[in-house]
Scaffold this motif. Structure first.
Motif, PDB file in Angstrom:
ATOM      1  N   ASP A   1      16.724 -35.309  -8.762  1.00 41.83           N
ATOM      2  CA  ASP A   1      16.681 -34.862  -7.379  1.00 41.83           C
ATOM      3  C   ASP A   1      15.259 -34.746  -6.837  1.00 41.83           C
ATOM      4  O   ASP A   1      15.007 -35.047  -5.679  1.00 41.83           O
ATOM      5  N   PHE A   2      14.338 -34.283  -7.675  1.00 47.37           N
ATOM      6  CA  PHE A   2      13.021 -34.029  -7.086  1.00 47.37           C
ATOM      7  C   PHE A   2      12.262 -35.316  -6.789  1.00 47.37           C
ATOM      8  O   PHE A   2      11.355 -35.319  -5.966  1.00 47.37           O
TER       9      PHE A   2
ATOM     10  N   ARG B   1      13.873 -37.857  -5.457  1.00 48.15           N
ATOM     11  CA  ARG B   1      14.443 -38.149  -4.149  1.00 48.15           C
ATOM     12  C   ARG B   1      13.738 -37.311  -3.082  1.00 48.15           C
ATOM     13  O   ARG B   1      13.414 -37.787  -1.996  1.00 48.15           O
ATOM     14  N   THR B   2      13.477 -36.028  -3.417  1.00 53.41           N
ATOM     15  CA  THR B   2      12.756 -35.168  -2.478  1.00 53.41           C
ATOM     16  C   THR B   2      11.394 -35.766  -2.152  1.00 53.41           C
ATOM     17  O   THR B   2      11.003 -35.862  -0.992  1.00 53.41           O
TER      18      THR B   2
ATOM     19  N   ASN C   1      10.420 -38.773  -2.309  1.00 51.41           N
ATOM     20  CA  ASN C   1      10.598 -39.948  -1.465  1.00 51.41           C
ATOM     21  C   ASN C   1      10.933 -39.545  -0.038  1.00 51.41           C
ATOM     22  O   ASN C   1      10.424 -40.122   0.915  1.00 51.41           O
ATOM     23  N   ALA C   2      11.805 -38.539   0.090  1.00 50.36           N
ATOM     24  CA  ALA C   2      12.249 -38.128   1.419  1.00 50.36           C
ATOM     25  C   ALA C   2      11.106 -37.521   2.216  1.00 50.36           C
ATOM     26  O   ALA C   2      11.148 -37.490   3.432  1.00 50.36           O
ATOM     27  N   LEU C   3      10.082 -37.009   1.519  1.00 48.36           N
ATOM     28  CA  LEU C   3       8.979 -36.383   2.229  1.00 48.36           C
ATOM     29  C   LEU C   3       7.779 -37.321   2.324  1.00 48.36           C
ATOM     30  O   LEU C   3       6.688 -36.908   2.700  1.00 48.36           O
ATOM     31  N   GLY C   4       7.991 -38.578   1.936  1.00 52.98           N
ATOM     32  CA  GLY C   4       6.969 -39.590   2.188  1.00 52.98           C
ATOM     33  C   GLY C   4       5.739 -39.521   1.306  1.00 52.98           C
ATOM     34  O   GLY C   4       4.649 -39.880   1.742  1.00 52.98           O
ATOM     35  N   LEU C   5       5.879 -39.070   0.077  1.00 47.38           N
ATOM     36  CA  LEU C   5       4.725 -39.084  -0.813  1.00 47.38           C
ATOM     37  C   LEU C   5       4.389 -40.522  -1.224  1.00 47.38           C
ATOM     38  O   LEU C   5       5.244 -41.391  -1.217  1.00 47.38           O
TER      39      LEU C   5
ATOM     40  N   TYR D   1       4.742 -37.037 -10.405  1.00 45.95           N
ATOM     41  CA  TYR D   1       6.090 -36.480 -10.387  1.00 45.95           C
ATOM     42  C   TYR D   1       6.933 -37.007 -11.546  1.00 45.95           C
ATOM     43  O   TYR D   1       7.470 -36.231 -12.322  1.00 45.95           O
TER      44      TYR D   1
END
Lengths: 343, 552
Positions: free
Chosen positions: A240-241, A243-244, A246-250, A259
């Motif tokens: 999940d983290f 995906r997080t 990715n979702a926050l554009g790192l 990560y």
């Protein structure tokens, strides 16, 4: 400071708990050596013509005529006072022999491990980032090869290519060219000793001498390390983290390294500890092929000669190193993963 | 009228699976303007999460946008390059997820993770990022923000993790925030606090929000408009009030009916199901004591009293609901009662006999094991994946009654399955071949197979969709009436407990704060804590205007 003390306490407790295991190792090896066929007294008697009286005399000298429990108690007393006996083959105290040879083995094993890690982690990561791709299959094939080909074959192949055909590598015998001067004995690790004395020419000679055997060993342990890295990277990349992130554009590099990889290395660390202990004890083939004066070939020679003391000392040494490496891995794990409490 | 912030047009998504290509979205469309809140509701498999992932372009390798387009701020991002998407994500649109603890990196501190987001989109140095991260933690009202900066996710509660997640998502002031089941798995009170916080923060910053949830009450309370999804299609959408007042589509109506509300009864939930016929039971012979008596139970976990001096009784055929938030000790208590763990004090008396002193490890040999059976929370994890449904149900019969394979066993298994409403044709299947509701039925059939007198249910419907929950609840109620089965119902859902149970016990920090008949506790809660719990339930009144909606 508080964490440091906690780590220290933990190390102390772990070492204390490993004492019974070490005692068990000592006893089992001792018994095993006595049960094995072969009589050291016969072996070390002056010659094939030695009479029974001479052999009995030798046996008495070595304490072999006493009942086994008595021998064991005496041996345990010796071990406790740091006296591991005398090798009958070399005539030296075992402790001295080990001190001379252990650095050679450690230097080789550590270099091989560093090479293996530097190769396997990027390979494992590359394979995990593109599962099913040609890269993945290539890495898998390389790993399979590394495991299937025995080290004496891969060692000889490397010698054939790099020494005989290409002439890049120096004469693959021993730790340094026989005509070159050895460094002053400070730590016993040639690379460190040469560096300490500032003899960079000697350092380079020792280093090039080290590369072939180290690569041979590294090839053999490439598979467990690379496969473990791949598997654990794949698991982490699906979590999940990631995906997080990715979702926050790192940035992709940050996601993969900070990560994914840092999380994925935790299981790799465990495997590294096991691999290291295995390499140190099981590199006798490499040592034999490259005439490396290490502890493993020393122990093998002693075993073939029914020379009890070095074999027992070798097993005890390996068990101790195993315990130490595990404690070290444990500490590293605690540092790397905040979820593992230090206590 | 300004251009919409987000426009989804005829979006189709395919997933390639082992069995070929499966279409997950069949052309959905909706529009969202800046500052609006849209709720997407639906049951599992309806495609609501796929929708959000497709909008963010976060579908995994197997998923593919097969048609339609997504316009964000007037730009078509359906075919945008990964680099462009990255600069959008986190900065212009961001997302928060279910299960906040897993959504955070376990080995980076809270501060590092917030700073990662800030520095991915803004050119600022570490000190400045740190200051902003601290400000964000203050904005999400985490207690003691300075200290939390260096905390790791495992040191925080679920609610705090979700606050950190919100801080990360709003760090770069995005125009759109997608919240995918943000409070599933959190306690009702935590859910309320987190949702109020989210609504406040997004309103302050003028962000548009898409709230994805299975909970109609939550959507009704926090969203201006709602889209209802079923099997990859939006079947109905419109302003919240109008939708609830006058639902057009039969699926919406069914969903609304199946969602427990303040006043709903079991019969309301699953309309069309055969009505439960009242069974007349002979009154218990005078002089019989209660079926189960819990006497001053205590459980200590490393010094703290997880369960602290709890006593109550259940009569034969009665039902008692055990309510409380996570950490209140309700699971520990239920485990002690069904003798899976040992108590540190007190006693459990079953049918006049003390069973509290039989060690938990030996209880499987006690004759009472047959009489006290358990239905576990997760219908999937509590079934052996290598056992067929038949084997799972036959297991207690083989172990507890020593039955051998044969017609007698088959008859008993089939009977238990039929009582749990499980079709005989499904008995040969393995858990992975069954749906969630069917697995729940297997779990119930397994528990009722040895004909117990007391059934312990640990959140039996927490993992199920509302419509399946409704059916399972009715099934349990029927079993209780027909078989004189007493139920001990552990749940965090007060509405469910009210419908299922005559008696209710509210636990807080291991202690009973209130106990009594469910209706009374619900209508006139005596304890402050019970009132807080009741107030936190997001409910909706299909026929009344939502009074306490937080206007975003």
């Amino acid at each position: 400071m508080k964490t440091f003390l906690a780590i220290l306490r933990r190390v102390g407790r772990r070492l204390l708990f490993s004492l019974p295991a070490l005692l068990g190792v000592v006893v089992v090896t001792f018994v095993l050596m006595r049960v094995l066929p072969g009589d050291p007294a016969v072996f070390f008697a002056a010659g094939p013509s030695a009479g029974k009286a001479e052999i009995d005399e030798l046996r008495h000298q070595m304490g072999l005529d006493k009942p086994m429990p008595v021998q064991l108690v005496r041996y345990l007393g010796d071990v406790a006072t740091g006296n591991l006996g005398r090798s009958l083959t070399t005539g030296q105290p075992v402790v001295a022999d080990m001190r001379a040879r252990l650095p050679a083995s450690l230097e080789l094993t550590c270099t091989a491990l560093v090479i293996a890690l530097f190769l396997s982690i990027p390979l494992g990561v590359a394979a995990a980032l593109r599962p099913g791709s040609p890269i993945d299959h290539g890495v898998r094939m390389l790993c399979t090869l590394g495991v299937c080909v025995p080290t004496f074959v891969s060692g000889l192949l490397l010698i054939y290519v790099f020494y005989y055909l290409l002439g890049w590598a120096p004469d693959p015998t021993a730790r340094i060219d026989i005509f070159a001067s050895t460094p002053p004995d400070i730590t016993g690790f040639y690379l460190i000793d040469f560096a300490l004395t500032g003899d960079w020419q000697g350092w380079w000679a020792a280093f090039t001498q080290l590369l072939l055997p180290a690569f041979t060993m590294a090839l053999f342990v490439l598979a467990p390390l690379a496969r473990m890295t791949r598997a654990s990277m794949l698991a982490v990349l699906g979590s999940d983290f990631i995906r997080t992130a990715n979702a926050l554009g790192l940035k992709p590099l940050r996601i993969v390294v900070a990560y994914a990889l840092r999380n994925a290395l935790l299981p790799v660390l465990t495997i590294t500890g096991i691999v290291f202990s295995t390499m140190l004890g099981a590199n006798v083939l490499v040592e034999k092929v490259f005439s490396w004066p290490g502890v493993a070939s020393y122990a093998l020679d002693a075993l073939l000669a029914s020379d009890y003391a070095p074999v027992q000392a070798f097993v005890l040494l390996m068990a101790t190193i195993f315990v130490l490496v595990n404690v070290l891995i444990d500490i590293l794990y605690g540092v790397a993963d905040p979820r593992v409490s230090v206590e | 009228m300004t251009a919409p912030l987000l426009q989804v047009e005829d979006l189709k998504v395919d997933f390639s699976t082992r069995n070929g290509i499966v279409r997950a979205l069949h052309g959905i469309g909706f529009t969202l303007h800046a500052g609006e809140t849209l709720g997407i509701v639906g049951e599992s498999g309806s495609g609501k999460s796929v929708t959000s992932l497709a909008v963010m372009r976060l579908l995994d390798r197997a998923g593919r946008i097969a048609g339609g387009r997504v316009l964000f701020q007037g730009r078509d991002i359906t075919r945008a390059a990964p680099g462009d998407l990255r600069s959008l994500r986190g900065a212009a649109m961001s997302m928060i997820f279910q299960n906040p603890r897993a959504a955070l990196n376990p080995i980076r501190t809270v501060a590092q993770q917030i700073m990662d987001v800030l520095r991915a989109h803004r050119r600022i140095d570490a000190a400045e990022a740190r200051q902003q991260a601290l400000d964000l933690l203050k904005a999400v009202r985490i207690r003691d923000p300075e200290r939390r900066m260096s905390a790791y996710p495992n040191e925080l509660s679920g609610g705090m993790c979700q606050r950190v997640m919100i801080a990360m998502a709003i760090a770069c002031e995005p125009a759109l925030l997608i919240a995918d089941e943000p409070t599933t798995g959190l306690d009702v009170t935590t859910q309320k606090v987190v949702m109020d916080l989210l609504a406040g923060l997004t309103a302050e910053r003028g962000m548009a929000v898409i709230l994805i949830t299975h909970d109609l009450g939550l959507a009704a309370r926090y969203c201006g408009a709602i889209a209802v999804m079923e099997q990859g299609r939006i079947v109905e959408q419109g302003p919240t009030e109008a939708l609830f007042r006058d639902a057009q589509h039969p699926y919406t109506r069914r969903l609304i009916a199946a969602s427990p509300t303040r006043r709903s009864t079991l019969a309301d939930l699953a309309q069309g199901a055969p009505p439960v016929e009242p069974v007349s039971r002979p009154p218990p012979p005078p002089g019989t004591g209660p079926l189960l008596e819990v006497q001053k139970l205590v459980k200590l976990y490393s010094g703290t009293r997880a369960v602290d001096d709890v006593s109550f009784t259940i009569s034969a055929g009665g039902s008692l609901g055990l309510v409380g938030e996570s950490g209140s000790g309700k699971t520990t208590l239920s485990r002690m009662i069904c003798r899976l763990i040992d108590a540190d004090g007190g006693d459990v008396v079953f049918q006049g006999e003390s069973i509290g002193h039989i060690p938990a490890r030996d209880f499987h040999k006690a004759p009472q094991r047959r009489d006290v059976q358990i239905v576990f929370q997760d219908p999937t994890d509590s079934l052996n994946p290598r056992f067929t449904a038949f084997d799972s149900i036959a297991h207690p019969l083989r172990r507890l009654e020593g039955m051998r394979d044969g017609s007698a066993l088959t008859a008993r298994v089939t009977e238990a399955a039929s009582r749990a409403g499980l079709e005989p044709a499904l008995l040969g299947r393995f858990p992975h071949q069954l749906s969630g509701g069917q697995k729940a039925r297997v779990g119930i059939a397994r528990a009722v197979a040895p004909r117990p007198k007391l059934l312990l249910l640990d959140e039996p419907t927490a993992a199920l969709d509302v419509s399946i929950q409704a059916v399972i609840l009715q099934l349990l109620d029927r079993l209780r009436r027909e078989d004189d089965l007493a139920l001990l119902f552990v749940s965090h859902d007060l509405n469910v407990v009210r419908m299922m149970c005559d008696q209710m016990v509210v636990l807080q920090a291991g202690k009973i704060v209130e106990a009594g008949p469910s209706m009374r506790v619900f209508e006139a809660p005596g304890a402050e804590y019970t009132r807080t719990l009741l107030d936190a339930i997001p409910h909706f009144e299909p026929n009344a205007a939502p009074a306490d909606r937080v206007d975003a």
